[in-house]
Every structure is written in structure tokens, then in C-alpha cells.
Design an enzyme around this catalytic site. Structure first.
Site, PDB file in Angstrom:
ATOM      1  N   ARG A 246      10.604 -13.470 -17.653  1.00  0.00           N
ATOM      2  CA  ARG A 246      11.071 -12.401 -16.740  1.00  0.00           C
ATOM      3  C   ARG A 246      11.568 -11.185 -17.522  1.00  0.00           C
ATOM      4  NH1 ARG A 246      16.032 -12.263 -14.299  1.00  0.00           N
ATOM      5  NH2 ARG A 246      16.225 -14.514 -14.238  1.00  0.00           N
TER       6      ARG A 246
ATOM      7  N   TYR B 255       2.416   6.880   1.325  1.00  0.00           N
ATOM      8  CA  TYR B 255       1.905   5.526   1.569  1.00  0.00           C
ATOM      9  C   TYR B 255       2.854   4.848   2.573  1.00  0.00           C
ATOM     10  CZ  TYR B 255       1.204   0.578   0.849  1.00  0.00           C
ATOM     11  OH  TYR B 255       1.007  -0.758   1.052  1.00  0.00           O
TER      12      TYR B 255
ATOM     13  N   ASP C 103       3.615   8.796  -7.314  1.00  0.00           N
ATOM     14  CA  ASP C 103       2.688   7.678  -7.151  1.00  0.00           C
ATOM     15  C   ASP C 103       1.313   8.217  -7.542  1.00  0.00           C
ATOM     16  OD1 ASP C 103       0.807   5.875  -6.140  1.00  0.00           O
ATOM     17  OD2 ASP C 103       2.132   5.214  -4.534  1.00  0.00           O
TER      18      ASP C 103
ATOM     19  N   LYS D  78      -4.892  -1.408  -7.424  1.00  0.00           N
ATOM     20  CA  LYS D  78      -5.998  -0.511  -7.084  1.00  0.00           C
ATOM     21  C   LYS D  78      -6.913  -0.328  -8.301  1.00  0.00           C
ATOM     22  CE  LYS D  78      -3.926  -0.046  -3.099  1.00  0.00           C
ATOM     23  NZ  LYS D  78      -3.049  -1.221  -3.063  1.00  0.00           N
TER      24      LYS D  78
HETATM   25  C1  PLP Z   1      -0.817   4.799  -2.614  1.00  0.00           C
HETATM   26  C2  PLP Z   1      -0.247   3.427  -2.687  1.00  0.00           C
HETATM   27  N1  PLP Z   1       0.907   3.241  -3.347  1.00  0.00           N
HETATM   28  C3  PLP Z   1       1.478   2.034  -3.430  1.00  0.00           C
HETATM   29  C4  PLP Z   1       0.914   0.926  -2.834  1.00  0.00           C
HETATM   30  C5  PLP Z   1       1.611  -0.394  -2.900  1.00  0.00           C
HETATM   31  O1  PLP Z   1       1.026  -1.194  -3.858  1.00  0.00           O
HETATM   32  P1  PLP Z   1       0.970  -2.811  -3.781  1.00  0.00           P
HETATM   33  O2  PLP Z   1       0.119  -3.156  -2.608  1.00  0.00           O
HETATM   34  O3  PLP Z   1       0.391  -3.179  -5.095  1.00  0.00           O
HETATM   35  O4  PLP Z   1       2.370  -3.275  -3.594  1.00  0.00           O
HETATM   36  C6  PLP Z   1      -0.307   1.055  -2.159  1.00  0.00           C
HETATM   37  C7  PLP Z   1      -0.954  -0.126  -1.555  1.00  0.00           C
HETATM   38  O5  PLP Z   1      -1.881  -0.038  -0.796  1.00  0.00           O
HETATM   39  C8  PLP Z   1      -0.876   2.346  -2.069  1.00  0.00           C
HETATM   40  O6  PLP Z   1      -2.025   2.540  -1.397  1.00  0.00           O
END
Ligand code: PLP
Length: 390
Positions: free
Chosen positions: A59, A112, A183, A208
Site C-alpha cells: 500500500r 465528468y 483531468d 481509458k
Molecule cells: C473524464 C473522466 N475522468 C475520470 C473518470 C473516472 O475514472 P475511473 O472510472 O477510472 O474511476 C472517468 C471515467 O469514466 C472519466 O471519463
């Protein structure tokens, strides 16, 4: 970075070359262990005192996870990075490392949806307020920033594809001593390096493009050694959203092909977006590459975009007619996917409103995968025809 290399070549070299693995293996091992033992009492105490940096418990530190973190930090031009068990874990741990009750965050709208919901639930309960701004309007951002603790961006946003002048907005926040977080999942470090644009912390849903094969859920945040150190010292161990060694290994494998995959997604998605734009039954296409110039700071475009069909086109029939585009959330993998806007609007978790996400029920989000462009176009064209007739 001023090494004279083309950004794409630099990313490819970082993604492909790493050395020093046991037995000179070209692929690093998966150090799949929860703990590491010590040869004697003194070694154990010295490690706990921090006199020797070595893994103690996964961890805290694991060599496979560390290799992924180092590769990602290099790709983003950052001092350090930390891997997480999901993108949401990276988002929550990062935000919670910089705010406390009574603080305010400024965030761009159309985020998101689960980040938006995190802000509206847990952060709200902790008395952390969020002011949403149209990040395309610099004056609005400048007005909202004074007194804020954190500026949170997503650029491009991942449904309506709002794009921002990342460098200009980061400079506004810096002038106020506010930490800026972005992000960067949509562009990946191949097409946008926010640190070079003045951003402090760069988050990815590694589920992704970094992973790229739809077989891992993970996250990562990159930034200066100091800021990452702050996340590493508290939110990381105590919130505990640790990236697993096996998932880190899958991510390292994904990174090997990230630059060439991004080029392939870009080419195909742009071709499909242009054809959709010319289609009489399509009202609007939201794709950051359709103008004459790319938005500032973006070096290329990825495979994710959305479009809105004209009134009278049946989105349900369109979705059900598709063969190669599968109905599925997420994106960034090898496969082509669609999500109808209604899916996001139908989710019960609060707060939730169409206005917050900018999504219409006639909208469809596409992820263009690595299949042939012509096959994907014939699939889309046939489905639009089927959705408009009868
Ligand atoms: C733009 C964006 N940021 C963050 C996330 C969150 O990521 P995770 O699904 O790996 O927790 C997503 C998930 O679809 C996303 O599309």
C-alpha cells in the site's frame, strides 16, 4: 521540455524504453506481493525511520507500481506521480489533500459526472463549496477565483467537449496562489502536457487511454515532487486507493503503444466526425478537431466525441442497429463504443441535472476504437438510416 525532440517521438521513447530489469528481461516483472521482509531488526527500524527507502508494504510502495508512476511522470513532464485504484480515487485523494472544511473550489462546468457528484455529495457534507464557471470565459473564471483554494479543470470535457485555454486559466489561478488540477484523460499525455502549460496537478483515469485495452480500472496523478509528496503522505496511505501491482503491469504494457494508438484513434475519429457533420440527420457534432485550428495547448485529438441527431431520429433504434459500436460506458480501449445521452440523464445518483452535464437526450457519445474507419462509417450510416425511417 527542451530536449529538441518532437513531442510524439519523446513520448514514444519514454513509453518503449526502460532498462535494468532482473535477468535483463525486456518486460518488467510483476512484484505481486503484499509485504517485503527485512534481514534483521536494524534493517527494519532503519526502514521505518526513513533512513533507507525500500518497499515495506505494497500500500505504501511497490516496485511494479513505482515503475508505472515513473513512466507516467516522465510522459507528463512532471517531478513525480502516484498510481491509484481508479480515476475517481485519484480525483478524491487529490482534492482532499488540498481542501478543508470552509474552503471553496472553482471548477469548470460539464465535468465528468461522478466528479461532479463527488463535489455535490461528500465535499458538500464537509462544507467545501464548489463554484462552477464556464471555463471558456476567462473573465468569469477570473471573477470566481479570488479566495478559492483549488481550481479544477477538465479539458476537453468528456461529453460536450468544451475546450479551454489551459495555459491562460492556469496563469489566472497561479496569480492568486491557487493550485490548479486538470483531468487530462481525454487527450492523454501524448496530445496534451498540462504541466508545460502551467497546471500543477494532472489526473488521469488510467482505465481509458493509458491502459488502452479495457482490462484495467486505475488512476494516476502527476505533479511536482512537493505537491505529489503532500498527496503521498496522507490521502494516499489513509484513503488507501492503492493501484495493484498486476494492474500497474497492465498499464505499463498499455503505455508501450499509447502514442501510436492515439494517432490511430485521432485519424479515425476525425474522419467519422467530419462525415457526421455533413450528414443531413445530424444536428451538431462536438469534436475539438473540427475547427480550423486545434484549441490552444492541444497537440492532437482523441477518439471520444459526441453528436446530436435531428429531432425525429430515434436514438434507441440507432443504438440497437449498430453492429461494430457496442453499447457500453467508458472509453479509451481498442473497441468502439456508444453511450446514449439518456444513460447519464437517467442515473439516479444526486445531484444530477441535464444542465450540469450539458447533455441532451438526442445526444450520443462515441468512442472510436481501432477497427477500420470504413467499417465503422458503414455501421454508423446504416444505423442512422434505420433510425430515421418508419
Ligand atoms: C473524464 C473522466 N475522468 C475520470 C473518470 C473516472 O475514472 P475511473 O472510472 O477510472 O474511476 C472517468 C471515467 O469514466 C472519466 O471519463
Amino acid at each position: 521540455m527542451n530536449d529538441g525532440l518532437d513531442p510524439f517521438d519523446r513520448a514514444s521513447l519514454i513509453a518503449v524504453h526502460d532498462e535494468g530489469h532482473a535477468f535483463d528481461a525486456v518486460v518488467p516483472p510483476i512484484v505481486q506481493t503484499s509485504l517485503f521482509t527485512f534481514k534483521d531488526y536494524d534493517e527494519m527500524i532503519a526502514s521505518y525511520r526513513g533512513e533507507r527507502v525500500r518497499p515495506i508494504y505494497t500500500r505504501g510502495l511497490n516496485p511494479t507500481v513505482r515503475l508505472f508512476e515513473e513512466m507516467l511522470a516522465k510522459l507528463e513532464g512532471a517531478g513525480d506521480a502516484i498510481g491509484f485504484a481508479s480515476g475517481m480515487s485519484a480525483i478524491s485523494s487529490t482534492v482532499l489533500s488540498f481542501v478543508e472544511p470552509g474552503d471553496r473550489i472553482v471548477a469548470v462546468k460539464h465535468l465528468y459526472p461522478d466528479a461532479f457528484r463527488l463535489f455535490g455529495t461528500h465535499l458538500k457534507r464537509m462544507r467545501i463549496e464548489v463554484t462552477y464557471v464556464d471555463g471558456r470565459d476567462e473573465e468569469e473564471v477570473a471573477k470566481a477565483l479570488p479566495g478559492a483554494k483549488l481550481f479544477y479543470m477538465e479539458s476537453p470535457t468528456s461529453w460536450v467537449m468544451d475546450t479551454h485555454d489551459v495555459a491562460a486559466l492556469a496563469a489566472l489561478a497561479k496569480a492568486q496562489g491557487i493550485v490548479t488540477v486538470i483531468d487530462n484523460s481525454w487527450a492523454s499525455p501524448v496530445f496534451q502536457q498540462p504541466i508545460s502549460l502551467g497546471v500543477d496537478l494532472v489526473i488521469h483515469s488510467a482505465s481509458k487511454y493509458l491502459g488502452g485495452h479495457s482490462d484495467v480500472v486505475a488512476g494516476v496523478v502527476a505533479g511536482s515532487t512537493e505537491l505529489i509528496g503532500r498527496i503521498r503522505s496522507e490521502a494516499y496511505p489513509y484513503l488507501g486507493g492503492k493501484l495493484s501491482p498486476f494492474d500497474a503491469w497492465l498499464l505499463i504494457r498499455g503505455l508501450r503503444t499509447l502514442p501510436i494508438r492515439m494517432k490511430a484513434h485521432e485519424r479515425s475519429a476525425l474522419a467519422l466526425a467530419r462525415r457526421l457533420q455533413d450528414h443531413p440527420l445530424v444536428e451538431t457534432v462536438c469534436h475539438p478537431g473540427l475547427g480550423n485550428h486545434l484549441p490552444p495547448g492541444l497537440l492532437g485529438t482523441s477518439g471520444l466525441f459526441s453528436f446530436i441527431v435531428r429531432d425525429g431520429v430515434d436514438v434507441r433504434r440507432f443504438a440497437d442497429h449498430l453492429q461494430f459500436f457496442k453499447l457500453g460506458v467508458s472509453w479509451g480501449g481498442h473497441e468502439s463504443l456508444i453511450v446514449p445521452g439518456e444513460v447519464v440523464l437517467a442515473q439516479k445518483a444526486q445531484p444530477n441535472s441535464a444542465a450540469a452535464f450539458g447533455i441532451s437526450p438526442r445526444s450520443v457519445r462515441l468512442h472510436v476504437g481501432l477497427e477500420g474507419t470504413e467499417a465503422l462509417w458503414s455501421d454508423l450510416e446504416a444505423a442512422i438510416d434505420a433510425a430515421s425511417s418508419g
